[in-house]
Design an enzyme around this catalytic site. Sequence first.
Site, short mmCIF file in Angstrom:
data_model
loop_
_atom_site.label_atom_id
_atom_site.label_comp_id
_atom_site.label_asym_id
_atom_site.label_seq_id
_atom_site.Cartn_x
_atom_site.Cartn_y
_atom_site.Cartn_z
CG HIS A 47 -2.08 -0.81 1.08
ND1 HIS A 47 -3.31 -0.25 0.60
CD2 HIS A 47 -2.44 -1.92 1.29
CE1 HIS A 47 -4.23 -1.28 0.57
NE2 HIS A 47 -3.64 -2.41 1.28
CE LYS A 64 19.57 -9.10 2.80
NZ LYS A 64 20.81 -8.32 3.21
CB ALA A 102 10.42 -20.48 12.79
#
Length: 197
Positions: free
Chosen positions: A108, A168, A162
């Site tokens: 957004h 990147k 996890a």
Amino acid sequence: MKNEYGLMELIRNGLSYILTKCFYRKARLIRFPFYIRGKNKIMYGKNFTTGYGCRLEAFNINGKETAKINIGYNCRVGDHVHIAAGEQVFIGDNCLLASKIYISDIAHGDYSNSSFASNPKTPPNERKLTTSPVKIGNNVWIGDNVCILPGVTIGDGCVIGANAVVNKDIPKNSIAVGVPAKVVKYFDDEKHIWKNK
């Protein structure tokens, strides 16, 4: 690994199996509830399996009527995985995704240092959506609670630990952990061992 389910889980899996064969024939097992938006823009390979509460959303942001989410063969997805695509999220063959993973090519707003960047005084929901494709290679294992952000490529054979936030690219045959995710090990093809980075 042998799965030993209780009676109620056997019944739930049985009902999910029947619904899978009615609505998602190429899939091995889609556990319900299963939320899908933009079904005609979502492709998956044979033996696709999901856990409970998964959410796949394909939005037509760029106006192209092409597949937005492509999932390869023999992919297994855990519970409550959310994949959202406006341009393309590609997941290769034989991938294993644990639970509560978020993968998206959508943001957004634009937060670059350009004159087109989003204004912080504009409500986030009113900012222009931006997209950048996500590509996940073959034989990738993604751990619980991982977040994979727009524009990321994860190479073949990777393990993402996890709770990692991948912002990147991760080179093939690597283990990456942390926030932001960093490579901590790589596979040495000559010696056939994992080495510390």
